[in-house]
Design an enzyme around this catalytic site. Structure first.
Site, PDB file in Angstrom:
ATOM      1  N   GLY A  34      47.591-103.053  85.104  1.00  0.00           N
ATOM      2  CA  GLY A  34      48.622-102.076  85.122  1.00  0.00           C
ATOM      3  C   GLY A  34      49.986-102.894  85.072  1.00  0.00           C
ATOM      4  O   GLY A  34      50.064-103.835  84.549  1.00  0.00           O
ATOM      5  N   ASP A  36      51.107-104.367  87.592  1.00  0.00           N
ATOM      6  CA  ASP A  36      50.870-105.557  88.161  1.00  0.00           C
ATOM      7  C   ASP A  36      50.882-106.833  87.183  1.00  0.00           C
ATOM      8  O   ASP A  36      51.576-107.949  87.300  1.00  0.00           O
ATOM      9  CB  ASP A  36      49.831-105.753  89.380  1.00  0.00           C
ATOM     10  CG  ASP A  36      49.807-106.863  90.114  1.00  0.00           C
ATOM     11  OD1 ASP A  36      50.669-107.786  90.148  1.00  0.00           O
ATOM     12  OD2 ASP A  36      48.809-106.899  90.893  1.00  0.00           O
ATOM     13  N   SER A 119      50.463 -96.653  93.187  1.00  0.00           N
ATOM     14  CA  SER A 119      49.355 -95.633  93.291  1.00  0.00           C
ATOM     15  C   SER A 119      48.647 -94.611  92.392  1.00  0.00           C
ATOM     16  O   SER A 119      47.686 -94.331  92.266  1.00  0.00           O
ATOM     17  CB  SER A 119      48.855 -95.309  94.726  1.00  0.00           C
ATOM     18  OG  SER A 119      48.725 -96.289  95.681  1.00  0.00           O
TER      19      SER A 119
HETATM   20  P1  ADP Z   1      47.674 -98.636  91.101  1.00  0.00           P
HETATM   21  O1  ADP Z   1      46.994 -99.716  91.063  1.00  0.00           O
HETATM   22  O2  ADP Z   1      49.103 -98.894  92.164  1.00  0.00           O
HETATM   23  O3  ADP Z   1      47.629 -97.251  90.782  1.00  0.00           O
HETATM   24  P2  ADP Z   1      48.907 -99.168  88.118  1.00  0.00           P
HETATM   25  O4  ADP Z   1      49.243-100.575  87.617  1.00  0.00           O
HETATM   26  O5  ADP Z   1      47.433 -98.777  87.819  1.00  0.00           O
HETATM   27  O6  ADP Z   1      48.977 -99.498  89.818  1.00  0.00           O
HETATM   28  O7  ADP Z   1      49.857 -97.847  88.049  1.00  0.00           O
HETATM   29  C1  ADP Z   1      50.803 -97.800  88.795  1.00  0.00           C
HETATM   30  C2  ADP Z   1      51.875 -96.768  87.753  1.00  0.00           C
HETATM   31  O8  ADP Z   1      52.509 -97.697  87.123  1.00  0.00           O
HETATM   32  C3  ADP Z   1      51.301 -95.865  86.810  1.00  0.00           C
HETATM   33  O9  ADP Z   1      51.829 -94.719  86.898  1.00  0.00           O
HETATM   34  C4  ADP Z   1      51.226 -96.593  85.442  1.00  0.00           C
HETATM   35  O10 ADP Z   1      51.577 -95.725  84.247  1.00  0.00           O
HETATM   36  C5  ADP Z   1      52.463 -97.314  85.704  1.00  0.00           C
HETATM   37  N1  ADP Z   1      53.034 -98.470  84.801  1.00  0.00           N
HETATM   38  C6  ADP Z   1      51.944 -99.422  84.134  1.00  0.00           C
HETATM   39  N2  ADP Z   1      52.935-100.357  83.570  1.00  0.00           N
HETATM   40  C7  ADP Z   1      54.158-100.082  83.790  1.00  0.00           C
HETATM   41  C8  ADP Z   1      55.312-100.849  83.421  1.00  0.00           C
HETATM   42  N3  ADP Z   1      55.210-101.950  82.716  1.00  0.00           N
HETATM   43  N4  ADP Z   1      56.570-100.226  83.689  1.00  0.00           N
HETATM   44  C9  ADP Z   1      56.441 -99.125  84.601  1.00  0.00           C
HETATM   45  N5  ADP Z   1      55.126 -98.585  85.136  1.00  0.00           N
HETATM   46  C10 ADP Z   1      54.297 -98.910  84.787  1.00  0.00           C
END
Ligand code: ADP
Length: 170
Positions: A34, A36, A119
């Site tokens: 994601g 991260d 999250s």
């Molecule tokens: P978590 O494990 O905390 O749920 P995720 O990374 O899976 O974290 O998702 C958290 C949010 O970040 C989700 O709403 C996802 O759509 C969003 N997301 C994923 N990639 C990006 C990005 N490059 N920029 C902004 N938001 C993002």
């Protein structure tokens, strides 16, 4: 509080020209999928080297690193709760993520900070409730602090953008 201290944008948080971006990290701080994964990819391998020295991070807490190859000078890593139906203090833990992250931004006198929906991806927290918590906690914090001057909520898709837009109108 001045209205323009809160903003929503749709897009990729790794491209933003802000002082700090927040990472939805896991407790090891050693990368994941994601947002991260996207942040580690864009920031480069030095970010992992710095994270390895931090000894992880507890759920609801936050730690700060440099932004390395990002435009952002800092990355604030916070560990959100996994959604288990709302019976395990998930809303309180998520609120704590926003408070801890904003406190670090304040301590560093960071002017602009951008949050993804902590999250709301793999961790499964309902997006509308998460956005209410994000906006309420940020408003509460900004009322008593002049730093950060501006907080940007980054929606990665149209649905999330619409959720934030409705809540910010209230
Ligand atoms: P978590 O494990 O905390 O749920 P995720 O990374 O899976 O974290 O998702 C958290 C949010 O970040 C989700 O709403 C996802 O759509 C969003 N997301 C994923 N990639 C990006 C990005 N490059 N920029 C902004 N938001 C993002």
């Amino acid at each position: 509080m001045k209205k323009n201290r809160l903003e929503i944008i749709k897009g990729d948080i790794t491209n933003l020209n802000v002082d700090a971006i927040v990472n939805a990290a896991n407790s090891s701080l050693l990368g994941g999928g994601g947002v991260d994964g996207a942040i580690h990819k864009a920031a480069g391998p030095e970010l992992m080297e710095e994270c390895e020295k931090l000894n992880g991070c507890s759920m609801g807490d936050a730690k700060i690193t440099g932004g390395h190859s990002l435009k952002a000078k800092y990355i604030i890593h916070t560990v959100g709760p996994v959604w288990h139906g709302g019976y395990k203090d998930e809303p309180e833990v998520l609120a704590s993520c926003y408070q801890s992250s904003l406190k670090l931004a304040k301590d560093k006198k960071i002017k602009t900070v951008a949050f993804p929906g902590i999250s709301t991806g793999v961790y499964g927290f309902p997006k509308d409730l998460a956005a209410i918590i994000a906006v309420n906690e940020t408003r509460r914090f900004l009322l008593k602090s002049s730093y950060p001057e501006k907080v940007i909520f980054v929606a990665y898709d149209d649905d999330s953008f619409e959720v934030y837009r409705k809540i910010l109108k209230q």
